[in-house]
Enzyme design. Structure first.
Site, PDB file in Angstrom:
ATOM      1  N   ARG A  50     -10.134  -1.045  -5.789  1.00 27.62           N
ATOM      2  CA  ARG A  50     -10.687  -0.813  -4.471  1.00 27.62           C
ATOM      3  C   ARG A  50     -10.037   0.353  -3.741  1.00 27.62           C
ATOM      4  NH1 ARG A  50     -12.690  -4.973  -4.256  1.00 27.62           N
ATOM      5  NH2 ARG A  50     -10.870  -5.536  -5.435  1.00 27.62           N
ATOM      6  N   THR A  51      -8.733   0.282  -3.601  1.00 27.05           N
ATOM      7  CA  THR A  51      -8.062   1.285  -2.768  1.00 27.05           C
ATOM      8  C   THR A  51      -8.181   2.674  -3.398  1.00 27.05           C
ATOM      9  OG1 THR A  51      -6.557  -0.407  -1.998  1.00 27.05           O
ATOM     10  CG2 THR A  51      -5.887   1.861  -1.631  1.00 27.05           C
ATOM     11  N   LYS A  87       8.347   8.212 -19.331  1.00 23.75           N
ATOM     12  CA  LYS A  87       9.398   9.061 -19.916  1.00 23.75           C
ATOM     13  C   LYS A  87      10.649   9.055 -19.053  1.00 23.75           C
ATOM     14  CE  LYS A  87       5.998  12.366 -21.715  1.00 23.75           C
ATOM     15  NZ  LYS A  87       5.510  13.730 -21.496  1.00 23.75           N
ATOM     16  N   ARG A  94       0.444   4.588  -4.729  1.00 19.06           N
ATOM     17  CA  ARG A  94       0.713   3.142  -4.764  1.00 19.06           C
ATOM     18  C   ARG A  94       1.804   2.884  -5.793  1.00 19.06           C
ATOM     19  NH1 ARG A  94      -3.403  -1.780  -4.993  1.00 19.06           N
ATOM     20  NH2 ARG A  94      -3.550  -1.100  -2.844  1.00 19.06           N
ATOM     21  N   HIS A 107       0.899  -1.788   3.650  1.00 11.74           N
ATOM     22  CA  HIS A 107      -0.345  -1.250   3.103  1.00 11.74           C
ATOM     23  C   HIS A 107      -1.132  -0.672   4.275  1.00 11.74           C
ATOM     24  CE1 HIS A 107      -3.790  -0.584   0.770  1.00 11.74           C
ATOM     25  NE2 HIS A 107      -3.949  -1.750   0.192  1.00 11.74           N
TER      26      HIS A 107
HETATM   27  C1  NCD Z   1      -4.719  -5.678  -1.328  1.00 10.01           C
HETATM   28  C2  NCD Z   1      -3.430  -5.126  -1.877  1.00 10.01           C
HETATM   29  O1  NCD Z   1      -3.449  -4.345  -2.808  1.00 10.01           O
HETATM   30  O2  NCD Z   1      -2.392  -5.487  -1.328  1.00 10.01           O
HETATM   31  N1  NCD Z   1      -5.839  -5.134  -1.932  1.00 10.01           N
HETATM   32  C3  NCD Z   1      -6.360  -3.990  -1.448  1.00 10.01           C
HETATM   33  O3  NCD Z   1      -5.724  -2.978  -1.370  1.00 10.01           O
HETATM   34  N2  NCD Z   1      -7.607  -4.033  -1.008  1.00 10.01           N
HETATM   35  C4  NCD Z   1      -4.765  -7.129  -1.324  1.00 10.01           C
HETATM   36  C5  NCD Z   1      -4.533  -7.859  -2.597  1.00 10.01           C
HETATM   37  O4  NCD Z   1      -4.311  -7.253  -3.647  1.00 10.01           O
HETATM   38  O5  NCD Z   1      -4.571  -9.076  -2.530  1.00 10.01           O
END
Ligand code: NCD
Length: 303
Positions: free
Chosen positions: A51-52, A80, A101, A129
């Site tokens: 998603r992100t 590496k 991330r 986040h």
């Molecule tokens: C969330 C995350 O990655 O923290 N997801 C997201 O980015 N939409 C929530 C989750 O993973 O539960």
């Protein structure tokens, strides 16, 4: 040059401007279709995400820009032994902005210190986040018309859920927001957040049963139990289905209560709830793209 590490990096006024821009993009996307022509976004994802990452990529493409990156640590030079600082120095030569991330708390911050391009924290371990929080805030503002004067229930894994931690941090800056934390004993909100709320005199309650508080909520933020952050599988199995939002529970709620969820959903919201007009989690995904478009434009100083 600005980065985004936590939602607090933007003042409330700056957030208002960002949300106004996102709303304008929603109204008239064609106006922005070439705003990022010639710009490149790097998505550096050391931890799984669909998603992100896709939301960022879609945002950049809709602005006319291009994207490159990697979607798991295994396909990057991290295998590496390359440090995040070195990786971002290299990425700075390939792109104009980076969304990162990482499973380790603070990694995006480390990257931002070595970067010569804006870095966006797209989730660092169980910590923060911020772009999910921007998504949540824009969704609430768009669908409720305000970011103050409500009672919000946060339900599920409040211990490991970084989206929850970021959202609480952001909402304490608005007037008359009351929090109800709904979780099993083992997954309660971390102490540092409780201390912060007490210090600021923000009203909150901690409860175990969702049914008991349903009628008093204006917003319900459901979350998944964060399997990947558990130390043992037995605890996860015992807690994973602790809450399941279904039709009966929705019947106890206000007529205009909204259900939000950062997604992915596992079992915590029964699919029958998807048809309920109060279910806002898929609309939330769309707001996530608008707000990321607005964020990219803002950090690149193109808006
Ligand atoms: C969330 C995350 O990655 O923290 N997801 C997201 O980015 N939409 C929530 C989750 O993973 O539960």
């Amino acid at each position: 040059m600005r980065h985004l590490m936590t939602p607090l990096d933007f003042s409330v006024e700056e957030l208002e401007r960002l949300f106004d821009l996102a709303a304008d993009i929603e109204r008239e996307p064609s106006k922005y279709a070439h705003a990022c022509d010639g710009k490149i976004l790097a998505t550096c994802f050391y931890e799984p995400s669909t998603r992100t990452r896709l939301s960022f990529e879609s945002a950049m493409i809709q602005l006319g820009g291009q994207v490159l990156g990697f979607s798991d640590a295994g396909s990057s030079s991290a295998t590496k032994g390359e440090s995040v600082s070195d990786t971002i120095r290299m990425i700075s030569c390939y792109s104009h902005i980076c969304a990162m991330r990482h499973p380790k708390e603070g990694s995006a911050m480390v990257a931002s210190m070595a970067a010569s391009i804006p870095v966006i924290n797209a989730g660092d371990g169980g910590h923060q986040h911020p772009t999910q929080t921007l998504t949540d805030l824009l969704t609430i503002r768009s669908l409720k018309g305000r970011l103050d004067n409500f009672t919000i229930g946060l339900c599920g894994d409040l211990k490991f859920g970084r989206t929850v931690h970021s959202l609480i941090n952001a909402l304490v800056r608005y007037d008359n927001v009351k929090f109800i934390f709904i979780s099993p004993e083992e997954l309660k909100v971390p102490d540092y957040i409780i201390e912060m709320l007490k210090e600021k005199n923000i009203p909150f309650e901690e409860v175990i049963r969702l049914e008991d508080v349903m009628p008093s909520l204006d917003l319900l933020y459901m979350t998944r139990v964060q399997r990947e952050r558990f130390f043992n599988e037995q605890d996860y199995v015992r807690l994973k289905d602790f809450y399941i939002l279904n039709k009966e529970k929705m019947d106890l709620a206000k007529e205009d209560m909204l259900v939000l969820h950062p997604l992915p959903r596992v079992n915590e919201i029964s699919v029958e709830v998807d048809e309920d007009p109060r279910a806002a989690y898929f609309r939330q995904v769309q707001y996530g793209v608008y707000v990321r478009m607005a964020l990219i434009l803002t950090l690149l100083e193109l808006a």
